[in-house]
Design a protein around this motif. Structure first.
Motif, PDB file in Angstrom:
ATOM      1  N   ALA G  24      42.992  58.010  89.885  1.00 39.41           N
ATOM      2  CA  ALA G  24      43.506  56.993  91.013  1.00 39.41           C
ATOM      3  C   ALA G  24      43.214  55.529  90.382  1.00 39.41           C
ATOM      4  CB  ALA G  24      42.592  57.395  92.247  1.00 39.41           C
ATOM      5  N   VAL G  25      42.136  55.565  89.759  1.00 35.38           N
ATOM      6  CA  VAL G  25      42.052  54.019  89.321  1.00 35.38           C
ATOM      7  C   VAL G  25      42.917  53.778  88.290  1.00 35.38           C
ATOM      8  CG1 VAL G  25      40.076  52.528  88.549  1.00 35.38           C
ATOM      9  CG2 VAL G  25      39.423  54.270  90.127  1.00 35.38           C
ATOM     10  N   MET G  26      42.946  54.286  87.213  1.00 30.34           N
ATOM     11  CA  MET G  26      43.743  54.007  85.968  1.00 30.34           C
ATOM     12  C   MET G  26      45.213  54.281  86.066  1.00 30.34           C
ATOM     13  SD  MET G  26      41.212  52.704  84.775  1.00 30.34           S
ATOM     14  CE  MET G  26      41.588  52.237  82.830  1.00 30.34           C
ATOM     15  N   GLY G  27      45.688  55.267  86.897  1.00 36.51           N
ATOM     16  CA  GLY G  27      46.579  55.738  86.842  1.00 36.51           C
ATOM     17  C   GLY G  27      47.926  54.762  86.668  1.00 36.51           C
ATOM     18  N   PRO G  28      48.949  55.263  85.740  1.00 39.38           N
ATOM     19  CA  PRO G  28      49.953  54.025  85.318  1.00 39.38           C
ATOM     20  C   PRO G  28      50.726  53.756  86.569  1.00 39.38           C
ATOM     21  CG  PRO G  28      50.175  56.192  83.993  1.00 39.38           C
ATOM     22  CD  PRO G  28      49.000  56.594  84.967  1.00 39.38           C
ATOM     23  N   THR G  29      51.162  54.663  87.400  1.00 38.10           N
ATOM     24  CA  THR G  29      51.960  54.563  88.341  1.00 38.10           C
ATOM     25  C   THR G  29      51.174  54.624  89.806  1.00 38.10           C
ATOM     26  OG1 THR G  29      52.757  56.623  88.639  1.00 38.10           O
ATOM     27  CG2 THR G  29      53.859  55.285  87.236  1.00 38.10           C
ATOM     28  N   VAL G  30      51.603  53.882  91.038  1.00 40.34           N
ATOM     29  CA  VAL G  30      51.262  54.213  92.038  1.00 40.34           C
ATOM     30  C   VAL G  30      51.095  55.576  92.637  1.00 40.34           C
ATOM     31  CG1 VAL G  30      51.330  53.350  94.430  1.00 40.34           C
ATOM     32  CG2 VAL G  30      52.333  52.134  92.830  1.00 40.34           C
ATOM     33  N   LEU G  31      52.322  56.299  92.122  1.00 35.29           N
ATOM     34  CA  LEU G  31      52.303  57.782  92.625  1.00 35.29           C
ATOM     35  C   LEU G  31      51.128  58.763  92.047  1.00 35.29           C
ATOM     36  CD1 LEU G  31      55.924  57.813  92.647  1.00 35.29           C
ATOM     37  CD2 LEU G  31      54.697  57.982  94.492  1.00 35.29           C
ATOM     38  N   ASP G  32      50.855  58.193  90.699  1.00 38.08           N
ATOM     39  CA  ASP G  32      49.524  58.937  90.323  1.00 38.08           C
ATOM     40  C   ASP G  32      48.383  58.649  91.027  1.00 38.08           C
ATOM     41  OD1 ASP G  32      50.326  59.876  87.461  1.00 38.08           O
ATOM     42  OD2 ASP G  32      51.014  58.145  87.089  1.00 38.08           O
ATOM     43  N   ARG G  33      48.284  57.342  91.496  1.00 35.85           N
ATOM     44  CA  ARG G  33      47.147  57.120  92.348  1.00 35.85           C
ATOM     45  C   ARG G  33      47.265  57.903  93.623  1.00 35.85           C
ATOM     46  NH1 ARG G  33      45.564  52.140  89.957  1.00 35.85           N
ATOM     47  NH2 ARG G  33      47.226  51.074  89.207  1.00 35.85           N
ATOM     48  N   PHE G  34      48.385  58.249  94.290  1.00 33.10           N
ATOM     49  CA  PHE G  34      48.448  58.986  95.343  1.00 33.10           C
ATOM     50  C   PHE G  34      48.144  60.355  95.090  1.00 33.10           C
ATOM     51  CE2 PHE G  34      52.431  57.013  97.406  1.00 33.10           C
ATOM     52  CZ  PHE G  34      51.682  55.775  97.487  1.00 33.10           C
ATOM     53  N   MET G  35      48.584  60.790  93.905  1.00 32.37           N
ATOM     54  CA  MET G  35      48.210  62.273  93.531  1.00 32.37           C
ATOM     55  C   MET G  35      46.659  62.335  93.305  1.00 32.37           C
ATOM     56  SD  MET G  35      49.699  63.793  90.160  1.00 32.37           S
ATOM     57  CE  MET G  35      48.593  62.847  89.274  1.00 32.37           C
ATOM     58  N   GLY G  36      45.847  61.290  92.776  1.00 31.40           N
ATOM     59  CA  GLY G  36      44.490  61.247  92.625  1.00 31.40           C
ATOM     60  C   GLY G  36      43.908  61.307  94.000  1.00 31.40           C
ATOM     61  N   VAL G  37      44.098  60.530  94.822  1.00 28.13           N
ATOM     62  CA  VAL G  37      43.558  60.381  96.031  1.00 28.13           C
ATOM     63  C   VAL G  37      43.953  61.587  96.859  1.00 28.13           C
ATOM     64  CG1 VAL G  37      43.822  59.148  98.363  1.00 28.13           C
ATOM     65  CG2 VAL G  37      43.761  57.980  96.291  1.00 28.13           C
ATOM     66  N   ASN G  38      44.748  62.249  96.651  1.00 28.27           N
ATOM     67  CA  ASN G  38      45.213  63.658  97.447  1.00 28.27           C
ATOM     68  C   ASN G  38      44.180  64.522  96.839  1.00 28.27           C
ATOM     69  OD1 ASN G  38      46.339  65.364  98.966  1.00 28.27           O
ATOM     70  ND2 ASN G  38      48.269  65.608  97.836  1.00 28.27           N
ATOM     71  N   ALA G  39      44.186  64.471  95.503  1.00 33.46           N
ATOM     72  CA  ALA G  39      43.260  65.514  94.845  1.00 33.46           C
ATOM     73  C   ALA G  39      41.879  65.504  95.302  1.00 33.46           C
ATOM     74  CB  ALA G  39      43.537  65.647  93.297  1.00 33.46           C
ATOM     75  N   ILE G  40      41.451  63.900  95.349  1.00 35.67           N
ATOM     76  CA  ILE G  40      40.117  63.642  95.855  1.00 35.67           C
ATOM     77  C   ILE G  40      39.824  64.349  97.443  1.00 35.67           C
ATOM     78  CG2 ILE G  40      38.567  61.938  96.485  1.00 35.67           C
ATOM     79  CD1 ILE G  40      39.794  60.151  94.350  1.00 35.67           C
ATOM     80  N   GLY G  41      40.993  64.099  98.070  1.00 36.31           N
ATOM     81  CA  GLY G  41      40.903  64.681  99.355  1.00 36.31           C
ATOM     82  C   GLY G  41      40.637  66.066  99.717  1.00 36.31           C
ATOM     83  N   THR G  42      41.291  66.934  98.651  1.00 36.17           N
ATOM     84  CA  THR G  42      41.029  68.189  98.434  1.00 36.17           C
ATOM     85  C   THR G  42      39.925  68.685  98.097  1.00 36.17           C
ATOM     86  OG1 THR G  42      43.530  68.185  98.090  1.00 36.17           O
ATOM     87  CG2 THR G  42      42.468  70.435  97.966  1.00 36.17           C
ATOM     88  N   GLN G  43      39.372  68.078  97.117  1.00 35.46           N
ATOM     89  CA  GLN G  43      38.110  68.579  96.767  1.00 35.46           C
ATOM     90  C   GLN G  43      37.033  67.910  97.765  1.00 35.46           C
ATOM     91  OE1 GLN G  43      37.204  67.138  93.004  1.00 35.46           O
ATOM     92  NE2 GLN G  43      38.773  68.160  92.043  1.00 35.46           N
TER      93      GLN G  43
END
Lengths: 274, 113, 530, 171, 81, 445, 95, 161
Positions: G24-43
């Motif tokens: 989420a922090v380093m993700g090259p694109t915004v969508l990577d960040r979305f994905m990271g945040v989503n995964a954080i949410g699940t965990q």
């Protein structure tokens, strides 16, 4: 500015860090904060209000006055966003319509839009096709989100949550509806006027319940006074009073969240948006 | 009985952790956004399902109404995640396509398209 | 009902704002009347409270929700807060009735929201004044701030940016205050001011308490826009619409100063504030800087409201400096100046409203010839200006008197010098305007007249007494040898009368400042301060 | 979408929605005294009324509903099994040292034969839930775009799952 | 024995906060602010503040992110810092 | 002399009567009504002032406290002999000035007459207020009011010159009052705890010599209306005003208020004993003497009539200060009398200057040759006025000067005697050179 | 025994969260960040329940987890909606 | 181990300082208005962290009283509460008594985390989101006016007229 900022925060930060050494340890049972006032709340909540969730009883009863203004803060934010952003719709801009039977999109200038037609549907200028999966899932979920929200409102006495959280969830369900479809559909269902009036009404329920106590002859917000009205004793009256104000809070928060979202997502036009 | 449920639920929780870890590692190792989503969205969901299931199982070792309801609620969360997770994944992928992001392809399979 | 007055003073505006917000969707006129009535009731209740407090000499304590002090939230109405309550409700009431026309034109279709926010702002300030709970104060502070942002934000095209800056600094200030309350809480475990005041003397050496004091004070200083952190104020006040500025400019800084006084005296007892910490030197130095900076910056302004804003910064310096002199004279002066400055600022901003109504912009240069065109307004304006300069017997003089006395008694001659310097600068500022308004117009009056007519027609109807015009024309035939017709066009009566009332009030406040000090402020200051 | 339901159909939909919601309320609440149950009834009625019961997609015929749900009861365990299998597959893929060689992301397009909207969505979500494949796009006519992470996952589509879903929706 | 989780999450919170203000894209900043709120919610839960956690979950994670995205939608994603 | 204190509202009425007339003046529909208001107010005011005369002559003091503005200071009026003398001078001269103004304004068809008369009324109210003040605060109040009210009068012409003079005027007057008098007053209050005018002053016993000297000098310069150098330069500049205003400024209201205030402060606040004990009066005398001589010398070199008169005024005012500062009975008497005598003398001169300007439009002395033949009555009056100012018996100016001279002799400081005599000669020089020139043959073309 | 297991799992899970956060922090694109945040949410959802176990008050934490899951979904949906709507009418879906 | 317990004892407070400074830095030094708003949010939440840390007590449970089958006293209390809700006046009074009694007997302040900071922070969160909404609305208005969110560009425009 950056260097100045860095210097400022370094100094401030070091100062603040230095003064943390005087604090009681994290989780210290004997710190003044844990021994001075809060034991009263913990030990008396049941006998005073019959609410096991101490946070709720403190929030809505002992410090109910704070919470009334907390709700008012939310209302203020809603009114503020409305006052700042809302611009009345101008009919001179162009709009897009789609002819349902053929799927042809037309652009209409001025106010010559097809009124009351059921073959033309209005679409956003940044139109996206009807996203089946998102739309369906959201439709499926909205009910449950709302049900859960109402549950949270109703069970604030026994489990975490309460009017505020429930209100946000209710608001989020409408926001979800707006996101999954389009803003106009949401506004059609839950209009701006409704939101505005509901938000005032919610706070009014809270403040009005308090004022009612005042008129009955006790202090403002002293729900014990409502006992005779509700047909319960003074302690349960407090419990029910808390429920009443929680409902008010939920209404206000829900409406304001929706209202702010409408204004923010459409830049005040309430026409088309996120 | 308690030992059995504890054992099963412990295993499930550990397995869930493995899936979580796998999902996380996948997020780092996979080459592009689309393929990362496979591990992020899906393995996490699986991990969640297993850990939650384990905990739901563990909670009903003491069979009271409240605990059963709690377990049911945990299951509800899993169901909820099962509905929302693919939708969220789909939304993100859709956003990626609309943003014009091209999927990464293996160099060898470039011609295959 | 009398025992519930402390609640009524805030509940009535609160309920009225809710009703107004709802009623705005059904009727465009109703919110205004609701707001006016609520403010009137609130004003009357606060006057009754003041009378009660003065008569009995005992502070009134009102327990919200029926819980006694440290457990629940209490309202404490003592001499000081009762007086400030009267000021707040009066200013809000007068400003609203005086600006009705402006509200209707500037906030078209949003009257409900506007009036609701207006009343909410007042309610917030009233609550801040009356509350006896440190945290409750924060909540009300945020209500006042948020509604203030909204009211200011809908001004000129530059207003949003100015408001955003205000919001940032206001949030910093409020958050710092909250942090200070947190420090107090971690050290003592209590939030009630009276309760804290009993605990603090026993733990004077605690560095947490010291830091709480510093942080609270910093937060409040940011909120009141003293010199190094003043940046938000000029933009916010000068770019907003006049009705908002007329409400917010007289009240925000003053109430914040009141809170500073309250916190320093009631919460951290005078023994702690002036005895243990003794911040006199540094705070007076800041105040002096603020006074000098405010005055000099005001000198550089071309825009009338902006000039007033910088004067407010200087006035903040007066009050902060006066309070931290730490002697009875200085503190009395600071408290008296809260009242006086609120009235003066209100008068000046109402005058600004009338000028804008008349000329259509805010530049000083467009005030040409107003003395001839609206003599009564300008007479009132002159009075207000002289009050700011500090000419007796207007009220500004007397608070300055106390402040200077305090400064001399405390040996802070720099502060005395700054006060006098600022008075001189204010004299220059206002006489510059007088000059323009008295003498400027007559060079190209024909064009000016035409333009003016346009402007006025643009602003809608103006009520003009036909007799006045006639007589003016008659005059012009006989005694102005080289000037065209000077048409006396006073603003409509609903605008003029409140304004003149406030101006007369400046005189009355000045003349009766002795009794105010003797009967109210004297009791508001703890006996520990000599 | 806003077809006016007939009155009887409306009553059916309303009551089914209400019942489902009330069941969920009971699970949420866990308190079965009169006070909380009455709160629950009020809440459920409120939601049914406020959302005018066309949001929760419940077919008006009870027989169809029962068939659908019983179908789901059979389908979901199978789906979970598939999910577990696929998950393990992807987990192995991700953790394997030669991951770069094994993965081969690709986009597949095909037209599904499912006509029912709900069925399509179910199918699409099932595809997304099984790791290795993600539904990128779907429209009302059944055109699907799928992103698959490796050949094996790609080969499994549309395959078995489509048949099961189609059967579930009676096609 | 809950402090290890507390420490880890504190670290994560700080990282996400720093990231939220340094990232060179406003949409990302909004999303990272959402992540920050998630983690804070967790932190409150760790400290036993369930009601605060609940509020943070609903407000911080849900509504405020949506507001930020809505605002960015109508303004711009561009930022120089 | 039995001093009885009588509570009376008359002083207040005397102050307020012209203020009450202002709305009438502003709202009058015609010139005549407006002037009737002006004149009526003037007449009533004079009557009110005169009505207090018998009581005061009996040795009574009339007081009235309007309101208690500070814990122990109120806005209080007190009528004693000196104040009443000044009030009579001012109010009687106001009538004269009003009549003169009406004629002047009408003949020149001046603009903004409403404003002119309104502020005129405020000015005279303030003057009477100063005369009747019972304490320094009240005096300061009316002093400020006067400063502000005269500002629009000074800048009446509204041209560039008028405005720059107006600024100069304000700079000196307000700068003096806010910058010097106010702090001096506050310091006095802080040390003594009172501001009431007492017979022997209030400072004695509370304030040490250095501070007393500082305060005295602050008061002296702070009351810039008295025009002690270097605070004098507003006076010549203010000559741009219409002549009745100049007359009012220089003869009646402004400068005399300055002088009056200085007298009040020296006697009532600082106290004569303190002045003499610490030798402060010597310094004041020196300052005054310097002003007398320098102003007279400058007056000699002025070509514009009104400017010459202005510098003459500066010199004459310092006579008053000098007389008071001598601290002898005769000196005091002379100083106080000089307020009245100079007022009458100077107003005559200004009226004449105004008349010349109205009739011929000439401002400069060098162009006035032979004007005496065209306007004999005016110039006779001028001659008498100048005789009085120079101090030629039997004119009024002689009496006051006589007392002043006596005072210098009594004080034993012969230097000041020479100052007085020398300056009288200079006065004579600048007036008679002018007068002879007026009556000499007109320039032949 | 089981408590220790759950505590350890919770600690491990919170450690695993570093990786999505890195994305989420380093993700090259915004969508990577979305994905990271989503995964954080699940965990986080799982972690919340575990904390509930640690406090022995699971029933109190389930509501939070549920609300959390709901709002996480809404936030991600809104964020991705940004890209759905950013393109105008001219660029329709390819398929 | 000494060091470790020291870190644990103060880590929360340090973290709050760091977060607060991060937010403050963004507020002071960042150029972009939305960034400032983000910083403002972080700044506010730092205070929440501070308060919640104050409230935490080691070994205590969440501030919701136990009720249900596992604790006799509380069960009685809860039962009493329910009875009071629906019973007759008499029963209600009895129940109230029972409630009071049970409360005194069973609830110990040591066992529950301090609820007061939580209440305060609920308010603070709400204030935070309200401020966020208003700030975003203002930022949108600024953007509409100047077409940019960068402060230096806006100032440039203002300077140029």
């Amino acid at each position: 500015m950056k260097i100045l900022g860095k210097i400022t925060i370094t100094i401030c930060g070091l100062l603040l860090l230095f003064f943390t050494s005087d604090f009681p340890d994290w989780g210290d049972v004997n710190s003044p904060a844990s021994t001075h006032l809060s034991p009263y709340f913990i030990e008396h909540t049941i006998e005073d209000t019959a609410v096991p969730n101490i946070v709720t009883s403190v929030l809505a009863d002992y410090r109910g006055y704070d919470t009334m203004f907390e709700t008012t803060v939310i209302l203020t934010a809603g009114l503020a966003c409305f006052l700042l952003l809302r611009i009345p719709r101008k009919d001179s801009i162009h709009r897009y319509y789609r002819h349902e039977p053929t799927g042809v999109t037309i652009r209409v200038e001025g106010d010559r839009y097809p009124k009351g037609s059921n073959v033309f549907t209005r679409i956003d200028s940044s139109w996206v096709p009807y996203d089946l999966i998102i739309n369906f899932t959201c439709r499926l979920l909205i009910h449950f989100i709302q049900l859960f929200a109402l549950y949270v409102v109703a069970h604030g006495h026994h489990s975490p949550g309460g009017g505020f959280q429930g209100g946000v969830l209710l608001g989020a369900s409408v926001i979800l509806f707006a996101i999954s479809g389009n803003l106009r559909a949401a506004i059609k269902r839950f209009g701006e006027k409704t939101a505005a009036i509901l938000s005032s009404t919610g706070v009014f329920i809270y403040a009005g319940a308090g004022a009612l106590c005042l008129f009955i002859g006790e202090q403002f917000l002293n729900y014990s006074a409502l006992g005779p009205l509700l047909g319960t004793d003074r302690i349960m009256a407090r419990s029910h009073g808390i429920l009443i104000v929680e409902i008010g809070v939920a209404m206000a928060v829900m409406a304001v969240m929706i209202w702010i979202y409408y204004n923010l997502s459409s830049a005040g036009k309430q026409d088309e948006g996120l | 009985m308690i030992i059995l449920t504890s054992l099963v639920s412990g295993i499930m929780i550990l397995a869930g952790l493995v899936f979580f870890l796998g999902g996380s590692i996948g997020m780092i190792r996979l080459p592009d956004f689309y393929s990362r989503l496979h591990s992020a969205g899906m393995l996490d969901t699986m991990g969640l399902m297993l850990t939650m299931g384990g905990m739901a199982l563990y909670i009903i070792h003491d069979l009271t109404l409240n605990n059963v309801l709690s377990a049911l609620k945990i299951i509800l969360i899993v169901v909820f995640i099962f509905i929302t997770s693919p939708t969220a994944t789909h939304a993100i992928v859709d956003a990626g396509i609309r943003a014009g992001m091209k999927p990464w392809r293996k160099r060898g399979s470039e011609a295959g398209k | 009902m009398t025992s519930n007055l402390p609640a009524l003073v805030i509940i009535v505006p609160l309920l009225a704002s809710l009703v107004a917000a709802g009623a705005g969707w059904f009727n465009r006129k109703a919110p205004f009347y609701i707001a006016v009535i609520a403010l009137l009731i609130s004003f009357i209740s606060s006057v009754l409270l003041l009378a009660q407090v003065v008569a009995t000499g005992v502070a009134i304590e009102y327990q919200m929700a029926g819980w006694p002090a440290p457990v629940g939230i209490v309202y404490v109405i003592d001499h000081l807060s009762a007086m400030v309550l009267v000021v707040i409700t009066f200013v809000a009431f007068v400003n609203l009735i005086g600006n009705r026309q402006a509200v209707e034109t500037e906030f078209k279709n949003k009257e409900g929201a506007f009036n609701a926010l207006y009343v909410l702002f007042t309610a917030g300030l009233v609550g801040m004044t009356a509350t006896g709970d440190a945290f409750n104060l924060y909540v009300l502070l945020e209500i006042a701030s948020l509604s203030g942002y909204a009211l200011i934000g809908l001004g000129s095209s530059r207003a949003p940016l100015a408001t955003l800056n205000y919001l940032f600094l206001g949030t910093i200030g409020a958050t710092f205050y909250l942090l200070g309350v947190g420090y107090l809480y971690i050290a003592t475990g209590s939030l009630n001011m009276a309760d804290l005041a009993t605990i603090i003397p026993s733990m004077m050496n605690s560095s947490t308490i010291l830091f709480a004091f510093i942080i609270c004070l910093t937060g409040l200083l940011v909120k009141m826009a003293i010199f190094p952190v003043h940046g938000w104020l000029p933009g916010a006040y000068s770019e907003s619409s006049t009705v908002s500025a007329g409400l917010i400019a007289p009240l925000t800084t003053k109430v914040t100063i009141y809170i500073m006084v309250r916190i320093c005296l009631t919460l951290f007892t005078p023994e702690y504030t002036f005895g243990y910490i003794d911040p006199t030197d540094i705070m007076v130095a800041i105040a002096v800087a603020s006074i000098i900076f405010g005055s000099l910056s005001a000198l550089a302004q071309k825009d009338f409201k902006r000039m007033l804003s910088y004067i407010i910064i200087a006035e903040v310096g007066y009050m902060v400096g006066g309070f931290f002199l730490g002697n009875r004279m200085g503190v009395s002066g600071a408290i008296l100046h809260i009242v006086n400055d609120a009235a003066m600022t209100l008068a000046l901003f109402m005058a600004a409203g009338i000028f804008i109504w008349k000329t259509g912009d805010e530049k000083q240069s467009s005030l040409k010839g107003l003395y001839a065109k609206m003599p009564f307004t300008m007479a009132g304006f002159t009075l207000a200006a002289l009050s700011v300069v500090g000419v007796p017997p207007t009220c500004g003089f007397f608070s300055k008197w106390y402040l200077i006395s305090g400064g001399i008694a405390a040996g802070q001659y720099l502060f005395v010098g700054a006060l006098i310097f600022s008075s001189l600068i204010n004299a220059v500022l206002f006489f510059r305007i007088f000059e323009i308004a008295l003498f400027e117009p007559f060079k190209s009056h024909h064009h000016a007249g035409d333009e003016e007519d346009k402007v006025e027609s643009h602003h809608g109807e103006t009520i003009v007494d036909p007799g006045v015009i006639e007589s003016a024309q008659q005059y012009s035939g006989s005694d102005s040898h080289d000037h065209g017709a000077i048409v006396i066009k006073e603003p409509p009566l609903p605008m003029l009368v409140p304004f003149l009332g406030v101006c007369v009030l400046l005189l009355i406040l000045g003349l009766y400042s002795g009794s105010i000090v003797n009967n109210i402020i004297h009791f508001a200051i703890p006996a520990g301060i000599i | 979408m806003k077809t006016k339901l007939k009155k009887a159909a409306f009553v059916t939909t309303f009551s089914i929605t209400f019942l489902i919601l009330f069941l969920f309320w009971c699970i949420f609440s866990g308190k079965f005294d009169a006070f909380h149950l009455s709160l629950g009834v009020i809440s459920c009625l409120l939601i049914c009324w406020a959302t005018s019961s066309d949001l929760l997609i419940v077919p008006p015929q009870i027989s169809r509903l029962v068939r659908l749900w019983s179908g789901f009861v059979i389908y979901i365990p199978w789906l979970i099994w598939q999910i577990i299998l696929a998950n393990i597959h992807v987990l192995v893929l991700v953790l394997s040292p030669d991951m770069d060689k094994r993965i081969n992301p690709k986009i597949i397009k095909f037209k599904s034969r499912i006509k029912d909207t709900v069925g399509l969505v179910t199918f699409a979500n099932s595809i997304t839930l099984t790791p290795g494949t993600i539904t990128v796009a779907l429209n009302m006519y059944g055109d699907m775009v799928i992103h698959a992470i490796d050949d094996e996952s790609a080969a499994a589509l549309p395959g078995d799952m489509e048949k099961k879903v189609a059967k579930l929706f009676g096609e | 024995m809950i402090w290890p989780i507390d420490l880890i999450i504190l670290g994560l919170v700080i990282v996400s906060a720093v990231a939220a203000i340094t990232v060179k894209d406003l949409l990302s900043a909004a999303v990272l602010l959402g992540a920050y709120s998630f983690l804070l919610c967790l932190l409150w839960a760790v400290m036993g503040a369930v009601d605060v956690a609940f509020t943070e979950a609903t407000v911080g994670a849900g509504v405020s992110t949506v507001f930020c995205v809505a605002a960015v939608f109508h303004t711009t994603r561009r930022t120089k810092d | 002399m039995s001093m009885e204190t009588i509570l009376s509202v008359k002083p207040l009425f005397a102050v307020l009567v012209s203020l009450v007339a202002i709305p009438g003046i502003v709202s009058s529909r015609s010139q005549n009504i407006r002037e009737a208001w002006t004149f009526g107010a003037a007449a009533i005011k004079l009557l009110l002032v005169l009505s207090m005369l018998p009581l005061v002559l009996d040795g009574n003091v009339l007081t009235f406290t309007l309101v208690q503005v500070l814990p122990d200071i109120g806005i209080t009026f007190k009528v004693d002999a000196f104040g009443l003398l000044f009030a009579i001078v001012a109010s009687s001269l106001w009538i004269v000035t009003s009549i003169y103004s009406i004629g002047y304004m009408r003949s020149l068809n001046e603009h903004s007459q409403t404003r002119y008369f309104s502020f005129f009324a405020v000015a005279i109210s303030a003057t009477i207020g100063v005369a009747f003040s019972a304490n320094l605060l009240t005096l300061y109040l009316f002093y400020e009011m006067l400063s502000l009210a005269t500002f629009p009068l000074v800048t009446h012409h509204q041209d560039k010159e008028a405005r720059s003079s107006g600024r100069k005027y304000l700079f000196y007057i307000l700068g003096g009052s806010i910058g010097l008098v106010l702090p001096a007053m506050m310091i006095t209050y802080h040390f003594t705890g009172t501001l009431d005018f007492a017979a022997q002053g209030v400072m004695a016993g509370h304030i040490n010599s250095g501070l007393a000297l500082l305060l005295t000098v602050m008061f002296l310069f702070g009351f810039a209306k008295v025009g002690i150098m270097p605070m004098h330069s507003w006076l010549p500049a203010a000559m741009v005003a219409p002549t009745p205003v100049s007359a009012l400024l220089h003869a009646v209201a402004v400068v005399k208020v300055g002088a009056f205030s200085v007298v009040r402060v020296f006697t009532g606040i600082v106290g004569t004993t303190l002045l003499s004990d610490f030798g402060i009066n010597g310094i004041v005398c020196v300052l005054a003497s310097i002003t007398i001589v320098v102003a007279s010398l400058i007056a000699l070199s002025q070509d514009e009539l009104k400017r010459r008169l202005a510098f003459s005024t500066i010199g004459q005012l310092s006579y008053i200060v000098l007389g008071i500062a001598l601290l002898t009975k005769s000196g005091m008497t002379g100083g106080m009398l000089h307020i009245a005598m100079h007022a009458f003398g100077k107003i005559t001169l200004f009226f004449c200057a105004g008349a010349i300007f109205c009739a011929t439009g000439i401002k400069y002395i060098s162009k006035m040759k032979g004007i005496g033949r065209r306007m004999p009555i005016t110039m006779t009056a001028f001659l008498i006025g100048s005789l009085s100012v120079v101090g030629f018996p039997p004119c009024g100016g002689f009496i006051s000067k006589w007392y002043l001279v006596l005072g210098t002799v009594e004080s034993g400081n012969i230097a000041f005697l020479f100052v007085l005599l020398g300056s009288s000669f200079l006065n004579a020089a600048y007036f008679f050179r002018f007068s002879t020139m007026l009556f000499s043959a007109a320039k032949r073309r | 025994m089981m408590d220790t297991l759950i505590l350890l799992s919770a600690i491990l899970l919170s450690l695993f969260m570093i990786i999505p956060l890195y994305r989420a922090v380093m993700g090259p694109t915004v969508l990577d960040r979305f994905m990271g945040v989503n995964a954080i949410g699940t965990q986080t959802t799982a972690l919340l329940i575990m904390i509930g176990f640690i406090y022995k008050r699971v029933d109190m934490f389930i509501d939070i987890a549920l609300a959390y899951a709901m709002l996480n979904f809404i936030a991600v949906l809104a964020a991705s909606r940004y890209f759905h709507k950013r393109k105008g009418l001219t660029e329709e879906m390819e398929s | 181990m000494e060091l470790f317990s020291f870190i644990v004892a103060k880590a929360d407070y340090w973290a709050y300082v760091i977060l607060m400074m991060v937010g403050l830095y963004a507020l002071i030094a960042k150029n972009n208005l939305v960034k400032k708003i983000v910083g403002m949010t972080i700044f506010q939440t730092a205070i929440i962290l501070f308060y919640v840390s104050i409230g935490y007590k080691k070994g205590a449970t969440i501030p919701i009283l136990h009720h249900g089958s596992d604790h006799g006293g509380e069960a009685l209390a809860a039962h009493g509460a329910h009875a009071a809700a629906h019973g007759t006046q008499e029963v209600a009074e009895q129940a109230a008594h029972a409630v009071a009694h049970a409360g005194e007997a069973a609830v110990k302040a040591m066992d529950y985390i301090n609820p007061l900071p939580h209440v305060l922070m609920l308010t603070a969160i709400v204030v935070g989101v309200a401020t966020l909404g208003v700030a975003l609305a203002l930022a949108m208005k600024v953007y509409k006016e100047y077409g940019t969110l960068e402060e230096d560009e806006i100032n440039q425009q203002l300077r140029n007229g």
